[in-house]
Design an enzyme around this catalytic site. Structure first.
Site, mmCIF file in Angstrom:
data_model
loop_
_atom_site.group_PDB
_atom_site.id
_atom_site.type_symbol
_atom_site.label_atom_id
_atom_site.label_comp_id
_atom_site.label_asym_id
_atom_site.label_seq_id
_atom_site.Cartn_x
_atom_site.Cartn_y
_atom_site.Cartn_z
ATOM 1 C CG ASN B 135 -53.428 18.461 -71.155
ATOM 2 O OD1 ASN B 135 -54.547 18.295 -71.631
ATOM 3 N ND2 ASN B 135 -52.356 17.842 -71.590
ATOM 4 C CB CYS B 138 -54.538 14.671 -73.408
ATOM 5 S SG CYS B 138 -53.132 15.555 -74.084
ATOM 6 C CG ASN B 203 -55.612 18.711 -76.324
ATOM 7 O OD1 ASN B 203 -55.148 17.874 -77.083
ATOM 8 N ND2 ASN B 203 -55.072 18.984 -75.155
ATOM 9 C CB THR B 204 -55.671 15.890 -80.224
ATOM 10 O OG1 THR B 204 -55.660 15.304 -78.918
ATOM 11 C CG2 THR B 204 -54.326 16.509 -80.521
ATOM 12 C CB CYS B 356 -71.917 20.898 -112.417
ATOM 13 S SG CYS B 356 -73.310 22.022 -112.175
ATOM 14 C CB CYS B 388 -67.561 24.318 -110.839
ATOM 15 S SG CYS B 388 -68.210 25.983 -110.633
ATOM 16 C CB CYS B 392 -61.321 24.562 -111.202
ATOM 17 S SG CYS B 392 -60.197 25.132 -112.510
#
Lengths: 449, 424
Positions: B135, B138, B203-204, B356, B388, B392
């Protein structure tokens, strides 16, 4: 052989009655309002806005709800329609904004604009906000006759422009049909008077109740005493069936019954027949029928001379009547009344159909219904009598004639609401008052800067 | 049904769906529930060294909701496991024994001292797990103590610790990378250089989910104060895809086994990462939103899609999208598309027109024809930007290829480019 009338108050338990006359639609919670607001596409050139007689910026107010700005949403509504709170409760939105919502196409379900409008206006009222201020006071005085939606909307705008407004109202309370003419379950918690109070709180509006045009108050006098006059007279007369025996005490105008019900301190004191007939096909007929049922009538039959498509009442209102147990009989008209004061009545109806030219005709087939109470709701009419006795505005087709600025044939007299031609809706009346106020203001301040 | 079995860095798994090292994999109870639900593997929530306790605060999570969509992004300030090391080790060993076909990977984070790593590696080996994940990712809490992202942000440290681990254990080593770097290639290359068997990413992301305007404090708020946390969930998937793609297409790191992480919520998300070369995928936020049973749809959704595409096994489509990720200068300047509105499906909201008109190329006209609204593309003005189509709400705008008869020509060949290499 006539029966005595079975008419009584307190047919329901008080608790059941309170529930029956509580809110027809419970208000949205904040979370529900957020979820529903999130369904709005925020259309460009939005069809809903265009369908609204007062052109409320609907996408704009819904977006404000979605961002947690409910008071801003309320203000956006009131900027266009000072009676947005009542309109949220009574507007036939399925034929206006919600009918054209683009979400009908994909989802088959519009954004529930009316409920969101209620959420927003409730939020504004609860916050106790006064969004409006008056411009510098002018020396202009304006008389408004009638404190219904048209008159109050007009008075509010005029007051904001800085003019001094006096509103004359025949009834003891302001609000017009909002106060006297709509079903109680649509207008609970005294919303009509709370809205009136809000409108008057902007200042500059002097309300004089118990003063009707025609008695000591004449149009000539008003035109003389004030710089301009707005007539929001409503519909003072009720159409009659035109049948012999119509005056017996079992037969009553629906508008009077609704008014009595709305003004009753205690619904337990409002008498209702065991068997009730309502004649008519508009929202007033539905309001009378459903309220009679909710007061505890055993049988309520609504008889209308044409079919469901021709009814003035919206599909929602028709469904409401039927789910409340009201039997709707289409294609029949009353032809005879049997009964006397104190007795139940027997009403004979003739079946109707359209002839080859689309005109209504009787088929000759009849049926008879017995009733302890009959409500007539076959339309109201403008009563021009109070205008007589001096210079009077032109009346045509039974309504006061106006131009697009809501000006009548008399120079400084404007009119709006149900007493002029057009849709007899609260929202249309508000628009009339708003437009007239602007025109009056421009006229009165012409040449000044 | 397609064969979903897969492998990453020598770790075999019956399917590519793992639970990432996070709260859902903190103890036997949860992990057994996950395996029962069908998850192919787990990375057990990060173990630290025995001794000084890890203590967590409340609250721990912040979230971004969009409209009615809850948890578009999630952020947390939770530390590594706060359970005793020996309890975790005992449970890991038991669960692996009971579920021999599932991948059991153990996430580790101890101080940057070789002895600390040697010690924990030996303890973890005893569990007979399938591999370890370092790890280095983190971004909150532990990084203040010189671990997690504090290591991952320094390629030299990544390489050093990876090498220690490869030296002192035979277990496969996955290196979990932090996205909080300028380029992912540095730490990824370092993991490779250190002998790592693969990388897990992302990881975050460093984040503050929102500011509470009443408290005037960030969320999640702990007694009036907050700290940045690690952001995950659907919101970070595009960043994760980019970083995986960079590793997959860069000569120095291409072919490095990847266990992909970052907003994977369904089989389609997973397939996208596998198409970028990932061998397995790891999920956290989606199960913290809906529970473990989402794996059922992930398994049969991926399988059905593979069947329809004719892919019999994961490796049949693994990495297939990599050759199509290129530099901007290699894109075809002569490729032309224009928007097309399917009028029958259009609900006339007008959003394509207004965006647009206000923000792009004034290429969608708004008209009233007999009172009816009509929105039409002005082909000559349309640059094919797709805005567009994305706006939509009814999904009725598609992009149509214009057959202009022109051959492929990229920017390096384009005569409009002053540095063009094309012959005039």
């Amino acid at each position: 052989m006539t029966q005595s009338r079975d008419i009584a108050a307190g047919r329901c338990e008080a608790i059941a009655l309170a529930k029956a006359f509580g809110d027809l639609h419970s208000p949205l919670t904040d979370q529900q309002a957020f979820n529903e607001a999130s369904r709005c596409f925020y259309c460009h050139d939005a069809p809903c806005l265009e369908a609204c007689p007062t052109s409320i910026d609907i996408p704009g107010f819904i977006r404000r709800i979605a961002t947690g700005n409910a008071t801003g949403a309320g203000r956006t509504i009131l900027d266009s329609n000072i009676m947005g709170a009542t309109c949220a409760r009574v507007c036939p939105v399925e034929e206006l904004c919600e009918e054209v919502c683009v979400r009908n196409t994909g989802d088959h379900k519009p954004v529930t604009i009316a409920q969101l409008q209620r959420h927003a206006t409730d939020a504004l009222f609860e916050a106790g906000m006064q969004p409006y201020t008056r411009e510098a006071e002018t020396d202009k005085k304006i008389a408004v006759v009638g404190a219904g939606p048209a008159g109050l909307a007009c008075a509010h705008r005029l007051a904001r422009y800085g003019h001094e407004v006096t509103v004359f109202e025949a009834k003891p309370k302001a609000g017009g049909l909002n106060e006297y003419g709509l079903a109680a379950y649509k207008m609970p918690d005294n919303i009509a008077q709370r809205e009136v109070d809000f409108i008057l709180s902007v200042g500059g509006i002097n309300l004089e109740t118990g003063k009707a045009l025609g008695d000591e108050l004449t149009l000539d006098q008003l035109r003389n005493d004030y710089d301009a006059v707005f007539l929001g007279l409503g519909l003072g007369a009720v159409n009659a069936l035109g049948l012999e025996g119509e005056e017996v005490d079992a037969i009553k105008d629906a508008v009077d019954y609704i008014s009595d019900l709305r003004q009753a301190d205690d619904l337990m004191s409002v008498a209702v027949g065991r068997r009730v007939i309502v004649i008519g096909g508009g929202n007033t007929a539905i309001d009378a029928a459903v309220q009679a049922k909710r007061l505890g009538a055993d049988e309520v039959t609504l008889v209308y001379r044409r079919g469901p498509e021709q009814m003035g009442a919206t599909g929602f209102e028709q469904d409401l009547a039927q789910t409340n147990g009201v039997v709707i009989r289409h294609w029949a008209k009353p032809v005879a009344i049997k009964g006397e004061n104190g007795s139940a009545v027997e009403m004979t109806f003739e079946a109707t159909q359209l002839d080859g030219k689309g005109r209504l005709e009787g088929t000759g087939a009849t049926f008879t219904l017995a009733a302890d109470q009959v409500f007539k709701a076959i339309g109201q009419a403008f009563d021009a009598a109070p205008l007589q006795g001096g210079a009077a505005p032109e009346v045509s087709g039974g309504r006061i004639v106006i131009d697009e600025t809501r000006r009548t044939s008399l120079g400084n007299v404007y009119a709006g609401g149900d007493c002029v031609a057009g849709q007899d809706l609260t929202v249309s009346a508000v628009e009339d008052g708003k437009v007239a106020a602007k025109a009056m203001h421009l006229e009165l301040t012409k040449g000044t800067s | 049904m397609a064969d979903l079995s897969t492998e990453v860095g020598g770790i075999k798994s019956p399917n590519p769906f793992w639970l990432a090292s996070a709260p859902p994999t903190d103890k036997e109870y949860n992990v057994v529930r996950a395996f029962k639900a069908g998850w192919g593997g787990v990375v057990w929530k990060t173990l630290g060294e025995a001794g000084p306790p890890v203590v967590n605060v409340s609250s721990r999570y912040g979230a971004v909701h969009i409209g009615e969509q809850r948890i578009f992004g999630l952020n947390n300030i939770e530390l590594i496991t706060d359970r005793p090391l020996e309890v975790n080790l005992r449970e890991i060993k038991k669960v692996k024994k009971d579920w021999p076909d599932r991948a059991m990977v153990v996430s580790l984070m101890v101080p940057c001292e070789e002895e600390a790593w040697i010690k924990i590696l030996k303890e973890v080996e005893d569990t007979e797990c399938d591999g370890i994940e370092l790890n280095f990712g983190c971004p909150h809490g532990m990084s203040e103590r010189g671990m997690g992202a504090a290591v991952g942000q320094v390629p030299e440290y990544v390489e050093m610790v990876t090498r220690w681990c490869k030296t002192h254990t035979n277990m496969p080593v996955l290196v979990k990378l932090t996205p909080n770097v300028t380029s992912i290639l540095g730490p990824a290359g370092a993991a490779k250089a250190g002998g790592g068997d693969g990388v897990s990413l992302i990881n975050t992301v460093n984040s503050i989910t929102s500011i509470d305007l009443d408290l005037m404090a960030p969320t999640p708020t702990v007694d009036g104060k907050g700290s940045h946390g690690g952001y995950c969930g659907p919101a970070v998937k595009p960043m994760a895809l980019h970083m995986c793609a960079e590793i997959a297409r860069n000569a120095g790191t291409a072919g490095l086994p990847m266990s992909a992480i970052g907003g994977i919520s369904n089989w389609r998300d997973a397939a996208e990462f596998i198409a970028l070369g990932a061998g397995t995928t790891q999920v956290c936020t989606a199960v913290m939103h809906y529970g473990f049973k989402i794996v059922e749809d992930m398994i049969d959704g991926l399988s059905d899609w593979m069947d329809q595409k004719g892919y019999e096994k994961i490796s049949d489509f693994q990495g297939l999208a990599v050759p199509n990720i290129t530099d901007w200068q290699n894109l075809n300047m002569n490729y032309e598309i224009v928007a097309e509105i399917e009028q029958a499906k259009c609900v006339k909201c007008g959003l394509c027109h207004i965006v647009c008109e206000d923000t792009s190329h004034q290429a969608i006209s708004a008209e009233r024809i007999d009172g009816e609204r009509k929105y039409s593309v002005i082909d000559d003005e349309c640059v094919g930007c797709n805005l567009c189509m994305h706006v939509c709400p009814e999904n009725c705008i598609t992009m149509r290829k214009v057959d202009n008869g022109k051959d492929y020509m990229n920017w390096t060949q384009d005569p409009r480019n002053p540095f063009s290499t094309a012959a005039e």
